[in-house]
Write an enzyme that holds these catalytic residues in place. Structure first.
Site, PDB file in Angstrom:
ATOM      1  N   GLU A 346      67.057  -0.467 -37.648  1.00 16.22           N
ATOM      2  CA  GLU A 346      67.325  -1.130 -38.928  1.00 16.22           C
ATOM      3  C   GLU A 346      68.793  -1.027 -39.276  1.00 16.22           C
ATOM      4  O   GLU A 346      69.410   0.034 -39.131  1.00 16.22           O
ATOM      5  CB  GLU A 346      66.536  -0.494 -40.093  1.00 16.22           C
ATOM      6  CG  GLU A 346      65.100  -0.899 -40.157  1.00 16.22           C
ATOM      7  CD  GLU A 346      64.348  -0.251 -41.316  1.00 16.22           C
ATOM      8  OE1 GLU A 346      64.961   0.003 -42.381  1.00 16.22           O
ATOM      9  OE2 GLU A 346      63.148   0.004 -41.153  1.00 16.22           O
ATOM     10  N   TRP A 384      67.631  -5.650 -40.452  1.00 17.72           N
ATOM     11  CA  TRP A 384      66.642  -5.589 -41.525  1.00 17.72           C
ATOM     12  C   TRP A 384      67.058  -6.553 -42.597  1.00 17.72           C
ATOM     13  O   TRP A 384      68.112  -6.364 -43.175  1.00 17.72           O
ATOM     14  CB  TRP A 384      66.520  -4.173 -42.135  1.00 17.72           C
ATOM     15  CG  TRP A 384      65.487  -4.190 -43.201  1.00 17.72           C
ATOM     16  CD1 TRP A 384      65.661  -4.509 -44.532  1.00 17.72           C
ATOM     17  CD2 TRP A 384      64.081  -3.949 -43.034  1.00 17.72           C
ATOM     18  NE1 TRP A 384      64.451  -4.474 -45.186  1.00 17.72           N
ATOM     19  CE2 TRP A 384      63.477  -4.140 -44.297  1.00 17.72           C
ATOM     20  CE3 TRP A 384      63.279  -3.615 -41.927  1.00 17.72           C
ATOM     21  CZ2 TRP A 384      62.092  -3.984 -44.488  1.00 17.72           C
ATOM     22  CZ3 TRP A 384      61.916  -3.462 -42.127  1.00 17.72           C
ATOM     23  CH2 TRP A 384      61.347  -3.647 -43.400  1.00 17.72           C
ATOM     24  N   GLU A 391      60.405  -5.152 -51.435  1.00 18.87           N
ATOM     25  CA  GLU A 391      61.218  -3.951 -51.267  1.00 18.87           C
ATOM     26  C   GLU A 391      60.589  -2.806 -52.084  1.00 18.87           C
ATOM     27  O   GLU A 391      61.144  -2.321 -53.062  1.00 18.87           O
ATOM     28  CB  GLU A 391      62.671  -4.234 -51.670  1.00 18.87           C
ATOM     29  CG  GLU A 391      63.636  -3.066 -51.545  1.00 18.87           C
ATOM     30  CD  GLU A 391      63.737  -2.427 -50.166  1.00 18.87           C
ATOM     31  OE1 GLU A 391      63.517  -3.118 -49.164  1.00 18.87           O
ATOM     32  OE2 GLU A 391      64.002  -1.216 -50.114  1.00 18.87           O
TER      33      GLU A 391
HETATM   34  C1  GCO Z   1      63.282   1.639 -44.441  1.00 16.15           C
HETATM   35  C2  GCO Z   1      62.695   0.814 -44.870  1.00 16.15           C
HETATM   36  C3  GCO Z   1      62.596  -0.569 -45.192  1.00 16.15           C
HETATM   37  C4  GCO Z   1      63.413  -0.931 -46.375  1.00 16.15           C
HETATM   38  C5  GCO Z   1      64.847  -1.107 -46.007  1.00 16.15           C
HETATM   39  C6  GCO Z   1      65.699  -1.588 -47.131  1.00 16.15           C
HETATM   40  O1  GCO Z   1      62.821   1.901 -43.304  1.00 16.15           O
HETATM   41  O2  GCO Z   1      64.043   2.165 -45.217  1.00 16.15           O
HETATM   42  O3  GCO Z   1      62.177   0.860 -43.625  1.00 16.15           O
HETATM   43  O4  GCO Z   1      61.248  -0.633 -45.399  1.00 16.15           O
HETATM   44  O5  GCO Z   1      62.906  -2.083 -46.894  1.00 16.15           O
HETATM   45  O6  GCO Z   1      65.390   0.091 -45.575  1.00 16.15           O
HETATM   46  O7  GCO Z   1      65.835  -0.663 -48.127  1.00 16.15           O
END
Ligand code: GCO
Length: 429
Positions: A346, A384, A391
């Site tokens: 991500e 991501w 969210e």
């Molecule tokens: C994470 C989260 C995501 C969030 C992203 C944005 O793994 O933190 O996996 O689900 O949506 O980080 O804040």
């Protein structure tokens, strides 16, 4: 700029944030509560459960070569020990769709949401969760393991202690405020305190009704040190169980990592923070097949802890600093201590203006490319997120997506950033 052949360029999602109607999960239950802390419920989300074909096709048409998504435990095992074959079939179709579109699936077994029943049975502080998680993972690999190679056991395994630290800070601030007002104008202090206490009591009573416990141990909640290690043992047990079924599986976990920097005098704090966020997990992940790096921004540490975003610097919709350089720093720091293959699972930005997303991706990828050319084994990059999605407690207001979603019609509109990212995969940048 170019990446070596086989370098994966993709996008990421998580089941609860995009699929819709994840009704057997703890998140769904929390969203429906009267004293919920969610801005809005997830509802149909992006209806990705029904529209995954279109979404995967859009990725593939743009040139992307990987899709990181999660399998929802609450769907596969809606009741303890009862597996739902229909849901296995659903994910089989999703995986096949990836294959047909030339997309490498990167599967996550747990991405924040858990079955509601697991939380009622003690959740992420209960010893038995280790075995339950491993059993679910084994089952999925028995059924679907022929269709994927890369699997993340647990997403952001360090989320619990990060939340514990933030909660402690918040409580300290509240206490300071309260003492002040209690010492000065008592009426105000009481007015402040009462509704909060009242609300907490009501929440506890509602939790009792929904989960059978006043303090449900959900994954995204403050974790004890024992709970933190329990998550590591759940990872290890799941890895072992899945590899018994399919030895060639590439298994890792992901952590949420800030680019931690120090101003003068903040060096000790920065080291402490990095140890808490990353270093202390090393004994549990060092012989994994890969490690998932998740980075969005930086944290600057002073002698007393983290400092606000420097005056005048751009912030994202999430309130943190727009800082795409952070990814390269994190990859290099991680690699020093953990010289195994890395996948950026991500990295991204919540921005209304898509040109800022393009700028973010470009700078982040430049950093990744420098790491790769220095010989750091980075195998792929997942932005991501694929879609503007749910969210968590902030609801649908944060737009991270490469594709916009009209939630009234569920119509998809690819953004310029999708094409831009795809061009890297096609080597056309
Ligand atoms: C994470 C989260 C995501 C969030 C992203 C944005 O793994 O933190 O996996 O689900 O949506 O980080 O804040």
């Amino acid at each position: 700029m170019s990446f070596p052949k086989g370098f994966m360029i993709g996008a990421a999602t998580a089941a609860h944030q995009v699929e819709g109607n994840n009704t057997n999960s703890d998140y769904w239950a929390q969203e429906q509560m009267e004293f919920s802390s969610f801005a809005e419920p997830s509802g149909d989300a992006c209806d990705h459960y029904n529209r995954y074909e279109e979404d995967i096709r859009l990725m593939s048409e743009a040139g992307l070569t990987a899709y990181r998504f999660s399998i929802e435990w609450a769907r596969i095992e809606p009741k303890p020990g009862v597996y739902d074959e229909k849901e296995i079939e659903h994910y089989r179709k999703v995986l096949l769709c990836c294959r047909e579109n030339g997309i490498e699936p990167i599967v996550t077994m747990h991405h924040f949401s858990s079955p509601k029943w697991l939380i009622a049975e003690g959740g992420w502080e209960a010893e038995a969760t280790v075995g339950k998680f491993a059993a679910y993972c084994r089952y999925v690999v028995e059924k679907l393991g022929d269709l994927f190679t890369y699997v993340c056991t647990i997403n952001e395994a360090n989320m619990g202690i990060q939340i514990a630290a933030i909660s402690k800070m918040y409580m300290k601030m509240m206490q300071q405020k309260c003492t002040e007002s209690v010492e000065g104008r008592v009426q105000v202090g009481l007015n402040l305190e009462n509704p909060l206490m009242e609300r907490m009591k009501k929440q506890a009573a509602e939790n009792m009704k929904v989960f059978g416990t006043p303090q449900p141990q959900v994954f995204v909640g403050p974790r004890t040190e024992e709970g933190d290690l329990l998550v590591m043992r759940a990872h290890q047990a799941a890895k072992k169980a899945m590899k018994e079924v399919k030895p060639g599986l590439q298994v890792g976990l992901t952590l949420s990592l800030h680019d931690i920097q120090a101003v003068e005098g903040g060096e000790q704090e920065a080291l402490r923070e990095w140890d808490e966020e990353f270093l202390h997990y090393l004994p549990y992940i060092s012989d994994d097949d890969f490690f998932g790096v998740q980075n969005y921004s930086r944290t600057i540490m002073g002698p007393e802890g983290s400092l606000p975003v420097p005056e005048g610097n751009e912030t994202t919709q999430m309130g943190y600093e727009f800082y795409p350089k952070g990814l390269e720093h994190v990859i290099r720091t991680v690699h020093e201590k953990l010289p195994i293959p890395l996948i950026v699972t991500e990295n991204g930005v919540a921005a209304a203006d898509d040109s800022r997303r393009i700028a973010y991706i470009e700078e982040a990828l430049r950093g990744v490319e420098r790491c790769v050319s220095d010989g750091i084994p980075v195998k792929g990059y997942c932005y991501w997120s694929l879609l503007d999605n749910f969210e968590w407690q902030k609801g649908f207001s944060m737009t991270f997506g490469l594709i916009a979603v009209n939630r009234a019609t569920q119509e998809r509109t690819p953004k310029e950033s999708l094409r831009f990212l795809g061009n890297y995969a096609k080597n056309e940048v």
